[in-house]
Scaffold this active site. Structure first.
Site, PDB file in Angstrom:
ATOM      1  N   SER A  73      -8.692   1.678   0.288  1.00 25.89           N
ATOM      2  CA  SER A  73      -7.699   1.500   0.706  1.00 25.89           C
ATOM      3  C   SER A  73      -7.572  -0.269  -0.337  1.00 25.89           C
ATOM      4  CB  SER A  73      -7.694   1.404   2.205  1.00 25.89           C
ATOM      5  OG  SER A  73      -6.775   0.661   2.916  1.00 25.89           O
ATOM      6  N   CYS A  74      -6.526  -0.367  -0.342  1.00 29.84           N
ATOM      7  CA  CYS A  74      -6.134  -2.202  -0.470  1.00 29.84           C
ATOM      8  C   CYS A  74      -4.956  -2.686   0.485  1.00 29.84           C
ATOM      9  CB  CYS A  74      -6.569  -2.358  -1.572  1.00 29.84           C
ATOM     10  SG  CYS A  74      -4.832  -1.597  -2.728  1.00 29.84           S
ATOM     11  N   LYS A  75      -4.059  -3.485   0.137  1.00 31.19           N
ATOM     12  CA  LYS A  75      -3.014  -4.367   0.361  1.00 31.19           C
ATOM     13  C   LYS A  75      -1.465  -3.203   0.367  1.00 31.19           C
ATOM     14  CE  LYS A  75       0.202  -7.712   1.373  1.00 31.19           C
ATOM     15  NZ  LYS A  75       0.252  -9.231   1.257  1.00 31.19           N
ATOM     16  N   SER A 101      -1.917   2.167   1.866  1.00 28.51           N
ATOM     17  CA  SER A 101      -3.005   1.334   2.108  1.00 28.51           C
ATOM     18  C   SER A 101      -2.496   1.182   3.366  1.00 28.51           C
ATOM     19  CB  SER A 101      -3.483   0.236   0.784  1.00 28.51           C
ATOM     20  OG  SER A 101      -4.313   1.208  -0.114  1.00 28.51           O
TER      21      SER A 101
END
Length: 112
Positions: A73-75, A101
């Site tokens: 996951s990230c932004k 995300s």
């Protein structure tokens, strides 16, 4: 691709790994996904190549096996996709990105 539901249920599955590849400053600004381990994307290759004991000492969890389910996951999904591709090239065959995300998580969790 991992779904919101799968990520939300990840804490109930200790055999799954949830890695957040955002920078530490981003986590401080927004918050973290439950049960996620923060490994910023620039550090990911080194982290996944660590010996098992060094990974455990650094991240507080046993290093995933090459067949473990790993969700990145990230932004907004871009870095998660790059992390997934990197993990797959290193032999982690069940790596997948959480496309929504943090942006989707925050929307569905009501900004918590």
């Amino acid at each position: 691709m991992a779904t919101y539901e799968e990520v939300k249920d990840a804490p109930n599955h200790p055999d799954k790994y949830l890695f957040d590849v955002r920078n530490k400053s981003e986590l401080e600004e927004t918050g973290v996904l439950p049960s996620s381990i923060n490994i910023p994307l620039p550090e990911l290759e080194r982290a996944l190549n660590l010996p098992d004991d060094a990974f455990t000492k650094t991240y507080g969890r046993k290093k995933p096996s090459v067949d473990a389910v790993i969700i990145f996951s990230c932004k907004a999904g871009g870095r998660a996709a790059r992390a997934t591709n990197l993990a797959r090239t290193l032999g982690f065959c069940n790596a997948k990105a959480y496309a929504g995300s943090w942006t989707e998580w925050q929307d569905k969790e009501g900004g918590q």
